[in-house]
Design a protein around this motif. Structure first.
Motif, PDB file in Angstrom:
ATOM      1  N   SER A  27       0.838  -1.198   0.000  1.00 25.73           N
ATOM      2  CA  SER A  27       0.000   0.000   0.000  1.00 25.73           C
ATOM      3  C   SER A  27       0.878   1.255   0.000  1.00 25.73           C
ATOM      4  CB  SER A  27      -0.899  -0.028   1.230  1.00 25.73           C
ATOM      5  OG  SER A  27      -1.837   0.996   1.127  1.00 25.73           O
ATOM      6  N   LYS A  34       0.492   4.363   0.127  1.00 22.83           N
ATOM      7  CA  LYS A  34       0.292   5.502   1.015  1.00 22.83           C
ATOM      8  C   LYS A  34       1.126   5.419   2.289  1.00 22.83           C
ATOM      9  CE  LYS A  34      -4.151   4.343   1.476  1.00 22.83           C
ATOM     10  NZ  LYS A  34      -4.098   2.912   1.072  1.00 22.83           N
ATOM     11  N   ARG A  69     -15.600  -2.617  -3.891  1.00 14.92           N
ATOM     12  CA  ARG A  69     -15.163  -2.610  -2.493  1.00 14.92           C
ATOM     13  C   ARG A  69     -16.420  -2.680  -1.614  1.00 14.92           C
ATOM     14  NH1 ARG A  69     -11.094   1.607   0.523  1.00 14.92           N
ATOM     15  NH2 ARG A  69     -11.561   1.017   2.651  1.00 14.92           N
ATOM     16  N   GLY A 125      -9.748  -1.544   8.038  1.00 17.24           N
ATOM     17  CA  GLY A 125      -9.092  -0.588   8.927  1.00 17.24           C
ATOM     18  C   GLY A 125      -7.612  -0.863   9.002  1.00 17.24           C
ATOM     19  N   SER A 126      -6.941  -0.010   9.758  1.00 16.03           N
ATOM     20  CA  SER A 126      -5.493  -0.104   9.852  1.00 16.03           C
ATOM     21  C   SER A 126      -5.094  -0.303  11.314  1.00 16.03           C
ATOM     22  CB  SER A 126      -4.897   1.206   9.315  1.00 16.03           C
ATOM     23  OG  SER A 126      -3.514   1.088   9.093  1.00 16.03           O
ATOM     24  N   GLN A 127      -3.872  -0.819  11.522  1.00 16.33           N
ATOM     25  CA  GLN A 127      -3.343  -1.072  12.867  1.00 16.33           C
ATOM     26  C   GLN A 127      -4.275  -2.008  13.665  1.00 16.33           C
ATOM     27  OE1 GLN A 127      -0.512  -0.891  13.990  1.00 16.33           O
ATOM     28  NE2 GLN A 127      -0.684  -1.032  16.168  1.00 16.33           N
ATOM     29  N   GLY A 149      -4.048  -3.676   6.782  1.00 18.39           N
ATOM     30  CA  GLY A 149      -4.585  -3.489   8.126  1.00 18.39           C
ATOM     31  C   GLY A 149      -3.864  -4.150   9.271  1.00 18.39           C
ATOM     32  N   LEU A 150      -2.938  -5.074   8.985  1.00 18.45           N
ATOM     33  CA  LEU A 150      -2.285  -5.763  10.091  1.00 18.45           C
ATOM     34  C   LEU A 150      -1.442  -4.773  10.903  1.00 18.45           C
ATOM     35  CD1 LEU A 150      -2.234  -8.642  11.103  1.00 18.45           C
ATOM     36  CD2 LEU A 150      -0.237  -9.060   9.675  1.00 18.45           C
ATOM     37  N   GLU A 160      -3.129  -5.988   0.663  1.00 25.71           N
ATOM     38  CA  GLU A 160      -2.634  -4.608   0.506  1.00 25.71           C
ATOM     39  C   GLU A 160      -1.932  -4.146   1.778  1.00 25.71           C
ATOM     40  OE1 GLU A 160      -6.210  -2.399  -0.246  1.00 25.71           O
ATOM     41  OE2 GLU A 160      -6.579  -3.345  -2.184  1.00 25.71           O
ATOM     42  N   PRO A 161      -0.891  -4.838   2.216  1.00 28.80           N
ATOM     43  CA  PRO A 161      -0.249  -4.443   3.477  1.00 28.80           C
ATOM     44  C   PRO A 161       0.579  -3.172   3.313  1.00 28.80           C
ATOM     45  CG  PRO A 161       1.022  -6.176   2.433  1.00 28.80           C
ATOM     46  CD  PRO A 161      -0.200  -5.972   1.562  1.00 28.80           C
ATOM     47  N   GLY A 162       0.508  -2.296   4.285  1.00 24.32           N
ATOM     48  CA  GLY A 162       1.326  -1.088   4.275  1.00 24.32           C
ATOM     49  C   GLY A 162       2.178  -1.035   5.529  1.00 24.32           C
ATOM     50  N   TYR A 203       3.400   6.020   7.350  1.00 24.59           N
ATOM     51  CA  TYR A 203       2.599   7.219   7.626  1.00 24.59           C
ATOM     52  C   TYR A 203       3.429   8.262   8.374  1.00 24.59           C
ATOM     53  CZ  TYR A 203      -0.806   3.709   6.314  1.00 24.59           C
ATOM     54  OH  TYR A 203      -1.460   2.708   5.645  1.00 24.59           O
TER      55      TYR A 203
HETATM   56  C1  LIG Z   1      -7.588   0.591   0.753  1.00 27.12           C
HETATM   57  C2  LIG Z   1      -6.430   0.458   1.657  1.00 27.12           C
HETATM   58  N1  LIG Z   1      -5.571  -0.558   1.446  1.00 27.12           N
HETATM   59  C3  LIG Z   1      -4.485  -0.731   2.236  1.00 27.12           C
HETATM   60  C4  LIG Z   1      -4.218   0.129   3.295  1.00 27.12           C
HETATM   61  C5  LIG Z   1      -2.988  -0.104   4.106  1.00 27.12           C
HETATM   62  O1  LIG Z   1      -3.307  -0.393   5.392  1.00 27.12           O
HETATM   63  P1  LIG Z   1      -2.165  -0.772   6.426  1.00 27.12           P
HETATM   64  O2  LIG Z   1      -1.122   0.271   6.345  1.00 27.12           O
HETATM   65  O3  LIG Z   1      -2.865  -0.772   7.727  1.00 27.12           O
HETATM   66  O4  LIG Z   1      -1.677  -2.135   6.063  1.00 27.12           O
HETATM   67  C6  LIG Z   1      -5.096   1.191   3.569  1.00 27.12           C
HETATM   68  C7  LIG Z   1      -4.854   2.093   4.698  1.00 27.12           C
HETATM   69  O5  LIG Z   1      -5.624   2.897   5.100  1.00 27.12           O
HETATM   70  C8  LIG Z   1      -6.236   1.364   2.724  1.00 27.12           C
HETATM   71  O6  LIG Z   1      -7.091   2.367   2.922  1.00 27.12           O
END
Ligand SMILES: Cc1ncc(COP(=O)(O)O)c(C=O)c1O
Length: 417
Positions: free
Chosen positions: A58, A60, A149, A201-203, A239-240, A273-275, A371
């Motif tokens: 992810s 972002k 989604r 969600g995240s975290q 979200g993990l 989609e891990p970030g 982030y």
């Molecule tokens: C659509 C989507 N995918 C993936 C993520 C990444 O989430 P995370 O950083 O918690 O793994 C987010 C974070 O808000 C998101 O909105």
């Protein structure tokens, strides 16, 4: 596992002392460990080795091109949420067939860019967006590959600002409207249904919300199959969580095991989609103490990184461990670590017991890889920090420190005064 460890009372990133690095590149600086990034991505991805899957990092969470390139070289794709992230992904060499595009507010320009690039699929967040994408694909003479989604209405038990899959949230299409939305999607000439997507969600620090969401999506996939709509991809979002403080989130392998158990008999390719779990603990923010100040109520440690550099404490009340880069004393003091910004909300830690520090000392704000830089700004006209990638005992500047000149480059004074 991460590669920020003390050796002889000095904090290192891999084999490089952070003190040396800070002296050479200045502070504040974001420092990422190549080995940690590599390890986190590989552990996550290999946890799903037994099934067809695509790990779409992810963007972002940390969008630096060097990190994107690393994940691409490990076989990863990306989850993007803007045209800018698509631009970055393509610049870093991520193949379009490994890109999924989420987000509630895709503009016409962004949709056109993604259609022209030929991304794997759009994660559609509303029926209006579905129609807009169908119409743009018509204009461009192509078909848009999509997943819807779905908002599964599951409480992820995390901070409200990063909860995304509950009924009141702006994200996704309500689970009870999903069948109708898919029916509409299949009637559109320029839409090709590929999958089902969710992100709750995240975290997240528990597995059960992921499992609940997955069960709801499986039931939906069965219903879609019964309607003659076949689903090739199931995108389970990110979200993990990670340990910032005392949290004990599931290890990616345990998360994977719980997910794999629920997938019996399903013949979809899975997308993740891990970030945060990949980059969060792979980065620190190094800052220098400018001054200390004692008032009637508090001991302040004033540092050269502010909420413009790392906004998570101010925005979410998030906890980040703070460690001295050189351990000089065992004596501790309860302090507020604050930045130079003119806001009382500009803090990195409140009421924290830290080893006693003085002006000139260096501190590492831990778990700042996700982030952190991506949410930074120029508030108070502060240039954004330099980003550095460490591999072994060497470092590479992967984004230069902004200059004052950089900050005003796009501004103009009209000839009206
Ligand atoms: C659509 C989507 N995918 C993936 C993520 C990444 O989430 P995370 O950083 O918690 O793994 C987010 C974070 O808000 C998101 O909105």
């Amino acid at each position: 596992m991460h590669h920020f460890q003390y050796k002889n009372e000095e904090l290192y990133c891999e084999d490089l002392p952070l003190r040396k690095l800070a002296e050479e590149v200045g502070t504040p600086c974001y420092v990422y460990s190549h080995s940690t990034l590599h390890h986190h991505f590989s552990v996550f991805d290999q946890s799903f080795a037994s099934i067809p899957h695509l790990t779409c990092y992810s963007v972002k969470a940390n969008s630096n091109l060097a990190l994107l390139k690393l994940f691409a070289s490990l076989g990863g794709g990306v989850d993007i949420v803007s045209g800018g992230e698509l631009f970055r992904a393509r610049k870093a060499g991520i193949p379009p067939e490994r890109i999924v595009y989420s987000g509630v507010g895709k503009t016409v320009d962004e949709i056109d860019f993604a259609l022209k690039e030929g991304i794997l699929m759009f994660n559609i967040e509303s029926t209006e967006e579905l129609k807009a994408i169908n119409s743009r694909a018509g204009v461009l003479g192509c078909r848009a590959r999509v997943a819807l989604r779905v908002n599964p209405d599951v409480d992820p038990k995390t901070h409200p600002y990063i909860s995304t899959g509950m009924k009141k949230s702006k994200f996704g299409i309500a689970a009870d409207s999903a069948l109708q939305a898919y029916d509409e999607a299949r009637s559109l000439d320029h839409i090709e249904i590929m999958g089902v997507d969710c992100h709750i969600g995240s975290q997240l620090t528990e597995i059960s919300p992921f499992v609940d969401a997955l069960r709801r999506l499986r039931a939906l996939i069965d219903q879609l199959n019964a309607m003659g709509i076949s689903i090739r991809y199931l995108d389970l979002g990110g979200g993990l969580g990670i340990p910032y403080d005392q949290e004990a989130p599931p290890h990616p392998r345990d998360y994977a095991q719980a997910i794999l158990q629920e997938l019996q008999g399903l013949s979809c390719t899975l997308i993740f989609e891990p970030g945060r779990v990949i980059v969060g603990n792979a980065g620190v923010l190094v800052t220098r103490v400018l001054y200390t100040k004692k008032t009637e109520m508090k001991n302040f440690v004033i540092v050269d990184a502010g909420m413009n550099d790392l906004i998570r404490p101010s925005l979410y009340g998030s906890y980040h461990q703070i460690q001295p880069i050189q351990k000089r004393t065992a004596e501790t003091q309860v302090v507020d670590v604050v930045g130079p910004i003119c806001e009382s909300g500009d803090f990195l830690a409140h009421d924290r017991a830290l080893p006693v520090v003085g002006g000139g000392d260096l501190l590492a704000v831990m778990s700042a890889g996700a982030y952190g830089f991506t949410m930074s700004s120029n508030y108070n006209s502060r240039p954004r920090a330099v980003e550095v990638l460490v591999k072994g005992d060497r470092y590479h500047i992967i984004r230069k420190r902004e200059s004052w000149e950089d900050m005003v480059r796009l501004e103009a004074i009209p000839d009206i005064f």
